[in-house]
Motif scaffolding. Sequence first.
Motif, PDB file in Angstrom:
ATOM      1  N   ARG A  88       0.718  -1.098  -0.049  1.00 23.76           N
ATOM      2  CA  ARG A  88       0.051  -0.054   0.114  1.00 23.76           C
ATOM      3  C   ARG A  88       0.851   1.240   0.193  1.00 23.76           C
ATOM      4  O   ARG A  88       0.501   2.314  -0.706  1.00 23.76           O
ATOM      5  CB  ARG A  88      -1.130   0.087   1.122  1.00 23.76           C
ATOM      6  N   LEU A  92       0.976   1.555  -4.207  1.00 19.73           N
ATOM      7  CA  LEU A  92      -0.379   2.369  -4.265  1.00 19.73           C
ATOM      8  C   LEU A  92      -0.227   3.715  -3.746  1.00 19.73           C
ATOM      9  O   LEU A  92      -1.043   4.643  -3.851  1.00 19.73           O
ATOM     10  CB  LEU A  92      -1.603   1.585  -3.525  1.00 19.73           C
ATOM     11  N   GLU A  94       0.545   5.177  -0.746  1.00 18.19           N
ATOM     12  CA  GLU A  94      -0.497   5.632   0.030  1.00 18.19           C
ATOM     13  C   GLU A  94       0.309   6.779   0.924  1.00 18.19           C
ATOM     14  O   GLU A  94      -0.320   7.701   1.497  1.00 18.19           O
ATOM     15  CB  GLU A  94      -0.774   4.390   1.283  1.00 18.19           C
ATOM     16  N   SER A  97       0.079  10.135  -0.457  1.00 14.47           N
ATOM     17  CA  SER A  97      -1.517  10.682  -0.642  1.00 14.47           C
ATOM     18  C   SER A  97      -1.606  12.042  -0.021  1.00 14.47           C
ATOM     19  O   SER A  97      -1.160  12.264   1.156  1.00 14.47           O
ATOM     20  CB  SER A  97      -2.469   9.817  -0.181  1.00 14.47           C
ATOM     21  N   THR A 107      -8.116   4.502   2.186  1.00 19.69           N
ATOM     22  CA  THR A 107      -7.417   3.539   2.877  1.00 19.69           C
ATOM     23  C   THR A 107      -8.279   1.898   2.570  1.00 19.69           C
ATOM     24  O   THR A 107      -7.617   1.228   2.226  1.00 19.69           O
ATOM     25  CB  THR A 107      -7.131   3.550   4.227  1.00 19.69           C
ATOM     26  N   ARG A 110      -8.175   0.963  -1.212  1.00 23.08           N
ATOM     27  CA  ARG A 110      -6.955   0.391  -1.443  1.00 23.08           C
ATOM     28  C   ARG A 110      -7.010  -0.776  -0.839  1.00 23.08           C
ATOM     29  O   ARG A 110      -6.676  -1.843  -1.694  1.00 23.08           O
ATOM     30  CB  ARG A 110      -5.700   1.051  -1.328  1.00 23.08           C
ATOM     31  N   ARG A 129      -1.014  -3.986 -12.150  1.00 23.33           N
ATOM     32  CA  ARG A 129      -1.191  -2.455 -12.196  1.00 23.33           C
ATOM     33  C   ARG A 129      -0.823  -2.254 -13.613  1.00 23.33           C
ATOM     34  O   ARG A 129      -1.499  -1.340 -14.435  1.00 23.33           O
ATOM     35  CB  ARG A 129      -0.585  -1.377 -11.088  1.00 23.33           C
TER      36      ARG A 129
END
Length: 145
Positions: A88, A92, A94, A97, A107, A110, A129
């Motif tokens: 994450r 991703l 995180e 962010s 959250t 995700r 991805r």
Amino acid sequence: MRNRHGRQEHRSVETFDVSGQLDPAWDGLIVQAARVYRLTWVKQPATGRWTERSETAFYVCQIPLSAADFAKAVRAHWTIENRNHHVRDVTLGEDHSRIRVQPGTFTRIRSFALNILRANGVRNVAQARYATALNPDKLFDYAGS
């Protein structure tokens, strides 16, 4: 001993019964402690030399465990960290962010996306991805069972 990713790691785990030896406020909460010593040799790609790294970590537990079971529990914790939190944070984004209002909602989104990918047998989220970015129709291949 583990030998992966240019590292050799040696671990030793010692457990200690601490019931009745702590402050009365802790009585019954912690009954066992463990000391995990890690000695790691890391291979430097540029030189081919091995450098030594060591650390000692302490853990506490509410139930008595053998040293082998304690070692398994510690490894299981890092499995969660590597398969969930690290993915994450890195894949991703995180940590980068800028969502400040109700970040918990995103959250969960995700986590939901990770759960769908894992349920569909995806082992490398970054590759999934990328493949989806190249072919958006692939997004519909991820279906719940």
